[in-house]
Design a protein around this motif. Structure first.
Motif, mmCIF file in Angstrom:
data_model
loop_
_atom_site.group_PDB
_atom_site.id
_atom_site.type_symbol
_atom_site.label_atom_id
_atom_site.label_comp_id
_atom_site.label_asym_id
_atom_site.label_seq_id
_atom_site.Cartn_x
_atom_site.Cartn_y
_atom_site.Cartn_z
ATOM 1 N N ALA A 287 66.113 28.256 83.607
ATOM 2 C CA ALA A 287 67.592 29.267 83.094
ATOM 3 C C ALA A 287 67.375 30.245 84.007
ATOM 4 C CB ALA A 287 67.108 29.548 81.656
ATOM 5 N N SER B 52 70.354 31.079 75.052
ATOM 6 C CA SER B 52 71.012 30.167 74.521
ATOM 7 C C SER B 52 70.009 28.960 74.158
ATOM 8 C CB SER B 52 72.190 29.686 75.321
ATOM 9 O OG SER B 52 73.175 30.437 75.454
ATOM 10 N N TRP C 81 71.459 35.183 79.558
ATOM 11 C CA TRP C 81 72.281 34.648 78.552
ATOM 12 C C TRP C 81 71.884 33.107 78.329
ATOM 13 C CZ3 TRP C 81 75.483 30.335 79.265
ATOM 14 C CH2 TRP C 81 76.363 30.056 78.036
ATOM 15 N N ARG C 82 71.381 32.346 79.518
ATOM 16 C CA ARG C 82 71.414 31.173 79.267
ATOM 17 C C ARG C 82 69.905 30.769 78.676
ATOM 18 N NH1 ARG C 82 73.823 25.928 79.471
ATOM 19 N NH2 ARG C 82 72.112 24.539 80.377
ATOM 20 N N ARG C 83 69.002 31.812 78.903
ATOM 21 C CA ARG C 83 67.638 31.563 78.377
ATOM 22 C C ARG C 83 67.770 31.830 76.966
ATOM 23 N NH1 ARG C 83 62.819 31.604 80.363
ATOM 24 N NH2 ARG C 83 60.841 32.284 79.318
ATOM 25 N N THR D 231 69.571 32.847 84.087
ATOM 26 C CA THR D 231 70.285 34.074 83.631
ATOM 27 C C THR D 231 69.821 34.425 82.106
ATOM 28 O OG1 THR D 231 72.347 33.159 82.506
ATOM 29 C CG2 THR D 231 72.514 33.941 84.861
#
Length: 79
Positions: free
Chosen positions: A54, A62, A58-60, A56
């Motif tokens: 991940a 999510s 944000w991705r982490r 970013t």
């Protein structure tokens, strides 16, 4: 219905008698097990490994939310 139940998708596995699961937000990450709870536990492992890639925040976040959903589902379905 718990918060995670509508986000965890359970289908028949590739082999008879197995269950396959994936999270609605990450359909590319799937796991199989003898039953939905076992498959969900395996999915938690796969999603946890995905945290390594991940890039970013944000991705982490999510992925962490998906892990929480799947853990909740696994706890609800344990016999």
């Amino acid at each position: 219905m718990s918060q995670g139940e509508d986000r965890v998708i359970v289908t028949a596995g590739a082999t008879a008698g197995l269950a396959a699961v994936h999270h609605r937000d990450f359909p590319e990450i799937r796991a199989e097990g003898d039953n939905p709870a076992d498959a969900a536990s395996q999915l938690v492992n796969h999603l946890t490994r995905a945290l390594d890639s991940a890039l970013t925040d944000w991705r982490r976040k999510s992925i962490e939310l998906a892990i929480a959903d799947v853990k909740s589902y696994a706890e609800q379905t344990k016999v």
